[in-house]
Design an enzyme around this catalytic site. Structure first.
Site, PDB file in Angstrom:
ATOM      1  N   GLU A  18      49.441  36.854  40.966  1.00 59.06           N
ATOM      2  CA  GLU A  18      48.371  37.832  40.708  1.00 59.06           C
ATOM      3  C   GLU A  18      47.244  37.487  41.658  1.00 59.06           C
ATOM      4  OE1 GLU A  18      48.377  40.302  38.560  1.00 59.06           O
ATOM      5  OE2 GLU A  18      49.920  39.808  37.102  1.00 59.06           O
ATOM      6  N   CYS A  27      38.913  40.827  39.820  1.00 58.68           N
ATOM      7  CA  CYS A  27      39.885  41.259  40.830  1.00 58.68           C
ATOM      8  C   CYS A  27      40.073  42.768  40.832  1.00 58.68           C
ATOM      9  CB  CYS A  27      41.208  40.546  40.606  1.00 58.68           C
ATOM     10  SG  CYS A  27      41.750  40.642  38.905  1.00 58.68           S
TER      11      CYS A  27
HETATM   12  P1  NAD Z   1      41.476  30.362  44.444  1.00 60.30           P
HETATM   13  O1  NAD Z   1      42.705  30.949  45.035  1.00 60.30           O
HETATM   14  O2  NAD Z   1      40.522  29.669  45.332  1.00 60.30           O
HETATM   15  O3  NAD Z   1      41.867  29.299  43.322  1.00 60.30           O
HETATM   16  C1  NAD Z   1      42.692  29.660  42.238  1.00 60.30           C
HETATM   17  C2  NAD Z   1      43.302  28.401  41.668  1.00 60.30           C
HETATM   18  O4  NAD Z   1      44.162  27.830  42.647  1.00 60.30           O
HETATM   19  C3  NAD Z   1      42.306  27.311  41.283  1.00 60.30           C
HETATM   20  O5  NAD Z   1      42.761  26.694  40.097  1.00 60.30           O
HETATM   21  C4  NAD Z   1      42.409  26.341  42.446  1.00 60.30           C
HETATM   22  O6  NAD Z   1      42.086  25.014  42.107  1.00 60.30           O
HETATM   23  C5  NAD Z   1      43.888  26.456  42.774  1.00 60.30           C
HETATM   24  N1  NAD Z   1      44.260  26.040  44.135  1.00 60.30           N
HETATM   25  C6  NAD Z   1      43.514  26.076  45.261  1.00 60.30           C
HETATM   26  N2  NAD Z   1      44.232  25.606  46.303  1.00 60.30           N
HETATM   27  C7  NAD Z   1      45.454  25.266  45.820  1.00 60.30           C
HETATM   28  C8  NAD Z   1      46.627  24.731  46.406  1.00 60.30           C
HETATM   29  N3  NAD Z   1      46.697  24.434  47.705  1.00 60.30           N
HETATM   30  N4  NAD Z   1      47.699  24.514  45.607  1.00 60.30           N
HETATM   31  C9  NAD Z   1      47.661  24.810  44.286  1.00 60.30           C
HETATM   32  N5  NAD Z   1      46.570  25.313  43.681  1.00 60.30           N
HETATM   33  C10 NAD Z   1      45.481  25.550  44.437  1.00 60.30           C
HETATM   34  O7  NAD Z   1      40.799  31.550  43.633  1.00 60.30           O
HETATM   35  P2  NAD Z   1      39.434  31.510  42.818  1.00 60.30           P
HETATM   36  O8  NAD Z   1      38.340  31.447  43.831  1.00 60.30           O
HETATM   37  O9  NAD Z   1      39.499  30.490  41.747  1.00 60.30           O
HETATM   38  O10 NAD Z   1      39.461  32.948  42.092  1.00 60.30           O
HETATM   39  C11 NAD Z   1      39.118  34.103  42.726  1.00 60.30           C
HETATM   40  C12 NAD Z   1      40.344  34.844  43.243  1.00 60.30           C
HETATM   41  O11 NAD Z   1      41.246  35.094  42.170  1.00 60.30           O
HETATM   42  C13 NAD Z   1      40.012  36.194  43.814  1.00 60.30           C
HETATM   43  O12 NAD Z   1      40.740  36.397  45.009  1.00 60.30           O
HETATM   44  C14 NAD Z   1      40.490  37.168  42.735  1.00 60.30           C
HETATM   45  O13 NAD Z   1      40.794  38.460  43.191  1.00 60.30           O
HETATM   46  C15 NAD Z   1      41.668  36.460  42.212  1.00 60.30           C
HETATM   47  N6  NAD Z   1      42.014  36.959  40.873  1.00 60.30           N
HETATM   48  C16 NAD Z   1      43.087  37.786  40.735  1.00 60.30           C
HETATM   49  C17 NAD Z   1      43.427  38.291  39.487  1.00 60.30           C
HETATM   50  C18 NAD Z   1      44.611  39.206  39.311  1.00 60.30           C
HETATM   51  O14 NAD Z   1      44.979  39.461  38.186  1.00 60.30           O
HETATM   52  N7  NAD Z   1      45.227  39.697  40.375  1.00 60.30           N
HETATM   53  C19 NAD Z   1      42.665  37.947  38.369  1.00 60.30           C
HETATM   54  C20 NAD Z   1      41.575  37.106  38.534  1.00 60.30           C
HETATM   55  C21 NAD Z   1      41.258  36.610  39.802  1.00 60.30           C
END
Ligand code: NAD
Length: 507
Positions: A259, A293
């Site tokens: 997602e 999102c």
């Molecule tokens: P992010 O991708 O920076 O981080 C998300 C998660 O991934 C965090 O827990 C982070 O610690 C982890 N992470 C980061 N690098 C990683 C790696 N190399 N390996 C494994 N895990 C890792 O996103 P964010 O800044 O926390 O959230 C915002 C983003 O989430 C936006 O792009 C938003 O659109 C998206 N989002 C999407 C939905 C959906 O349903 N499509 C819902 C909510 C948020």
């Protein structure tokens, strides 16, 4: 569960939840949860290291056979009790969510917490409706049926924007279907995920069915996704990190549910109710500070309504009350962090070269200067191929663009790498029908933008990912389908054996 408002008193030093209890991490670093309204740390914890991930996966693996063997009714009972425990904790959960995210308390109280309680109640019911399809004789000599089985240990990773709801969306369908799970919440916002796990144990969930590891992506997320005993990964977050997760999962040929980001369009046709569209656009652009999102980020307005729409949105945005998110009078709290606010501000600064900033475009000063605040921002004149129109900003920024023909507006709306959500505004049922078909998105709203319900799926297309959260569709991600084909003749020499034995007689 005891009502506690002090974070340190509730959590002590334990940021990991493994095998049914909260424990301290053994990672090499510490991390602080920061209140984005003040910029002050509110809780410092030791992050998870590889050993903590191994321990959590081992606990989930040990719990799997027992939980997978529980009847749907038994799983349902636990989830139903969990919905009651969460309801009892509603005030604490809402305050904690607001503290760690900076989201207005009205949003936490009226959206995040009741949404989570409802989702839990939904999966309590859904757990009893997991079914395979079709028992029939598709070959005259055999009876086929389909079993729907859990997959094993799920390793999930969640973002910071709706931490409680994201924990619920990941955990509930996984365990309702008989899997066990290790969830890594965002290191910025682990508190309500830990409360959710503790509430589940209080509701009678067996130890090890839900585990939480808290730490950074590289330190805790990567070892979790790559762990050989993790059979599937469900990830919500940015598209960039989603790509990395997909690479890690590919090594183990793991099932994947992604997602990812969004850049939702908001298409207003010339027969729309203008007041409804203006209010809808401001609410959908500013909900959760635009850190949603599915937030409305690009409004396409058919030319006759364009000027009035821009004026109406600018007026409403200027009325929005920024302030302390714990105050029920606040409309817009801070963004998640000063670093994120600076990223949002930088996009708007770059946009000044190609667009007009009609309102906003700055952080407030005065009493709010220490928080990660940013004013609601309206951009006009940005070209379709510009950064502000194509890239996810994840802040309170709305770009408005005009269009002439219906088909042109719909084509522009689908012209980004993303495909998570979209809305169309019209009083014409035929236009609404054409728009709902033409818009490339996992969800299309007609004359609204944002509401979700537990019964309906949420998930994207294109760079917004694949797979569904919520609803019975989520079971497609968290179960595997097994075909069982039983011979119903009892004969030793079957017809199809001729392909091997030709016409030799049976010995
Ligand atoms: P992010 O991708 O920076 O981080 C998300 C998660 O991934 C965090 O827990 C982070 O610690 C982890 N992470 C980061 N690098 C990683 C790696 N190399 N390996 C494994 N895990 C890792 O996103 P964010 O800044 O926390 O959230 C915002 C983003 O989430 C936006 O792009 C938003 O659109 C998206 N989002 C999407 C939905 C959906 O349903 N499509 C819902 C909510 C948020």
């Amino acid at each position: 569960m005891k009502h506690v408002t002090d974070v340190a008193e509730r959590f002590g030093a334990a940021a990991q939840f493994v095998g049914g209890r909260a424990v301290e991490g053994t990672g090499e670093s510490t991390f602080s949860v920061v209140d984005p309204a003040s910029g002050q740390p509110v809780w410092t914890y030791r992050t998870a290291g590889r050993d903590d991930v191994d321990a959590a996966v081992a606990a989930a693996k040990a719990a799997f056979p027992g939980w997978a063997a529980a009847t749907p009714g038994e799983r349902s009972q636990v989830l139903y009790r969990l919905s009651r425990v969460l309801e009892d904790l509603a005030g604490d959960l809402a305050r904690t969510e607001t503290l760690q995210c900076g989201k207005p308390i009205r949003l936490s109280t009226e959206f995040d917490v009741p949404g989570t309680v409802d989702n839990t109640a939904f999966f309590a019911g859904a757990a009893r409706h997991l079914e395979g399809r079709a028992a029939a004789e598709y070959s005259a000599d055999h009876t086929s049926h389909v079993r729907r089985e859990p997959i094993g240990v799920i390793g999930s990773v969640a973002p910071w924007n709706y931490p409680l709801q994201m924990a619920a969306w990941k955990i509930l369908p996984a365990i309702a279907a008989g899997n066990t799970i290790v969830l890594k919440p965002s290191e910025l916002t682990p508190l309500t995920s830990l409360m959710f796990a503790a509430a589940a144990v209080e509701a009678g969930l067996p130890d090890g069915v839900v585990n939480i590891v808290t730490g950074t992506g590289p330190e805790a997320g990567e070892p979790l996704v790559a762990h050989p005993d993790v059979a599937m990964t469900s990830f919500t977050g940015s598209t960039a990190v989603g790509r990395r997760i997909a690479e890690l999962a590919a090594g183990g040929v793991k099932r994947l549910h992604l997602e990812l980001g969004g850049k939702a369009p908001f298409v207003v046709f010339d027969d729309a109710d203008l007041a409804a569209a203006v209010h809808g656009a401001v609410a959908a652009a500013l909900i959760n500070g635009g850190q949603d999102c599915t937030a409305a980020t690009r409004a396409y307005i058919q030319r006759p309504l364009y000027d009035a729409f821009v004026a109406g949105v600018a007026d409403l945005m200027q009325d929005v009350r920024l302030g302390d998110p714990a105050d029920p009078g606040t409309d817009l709290g801070p963004l998640i962090s000063a670093a994120h606010r600076d990223r949002v501000a930088a996009v708007v600064e770059r946009a000044r070269a190609y667009a007009d900033v009609v309102t906003g475009g700055a952080a407030p000063g005065g009493a709010l200067a220490d928080g990660a605040y940013y004013r609601p921002t309206l951009l006009t004149g940005a070209p379709q191929d510009s950064e502000a129109v194509q890239r996810e900003i994840f802040g309170p920024v709305l770009a408005v663009l005009p269009f002439d023909a219906d088909d042109e507006g719909l084509a522009l709306a689908s012209d980004t790498p993303y495909g998570l959500a979209a809305s169309a505004w019209t009083r014409d049922v035929y236009r609404a029908g054409r728009a709902s078909r033409a818009l490339t998105a996992g969800c299309v709203w007609i004359n609204d933008h944002i509401p979700i319900v537990s019964e309906m799926p949420h998930g994207g297309a294109k760079a917004s990912g694949y797979g569904k959260d919520m609803s019975l569709y989520s079971f497609e991600e968290y179960t595997q389908v097994k075909h069982v084909m039983s011979d119903n003749t009892g004969v030793a020499r079957k017809d199809w054996h001729r392909t091997v034995f030709a016409d030799r007689s049976h010995r």
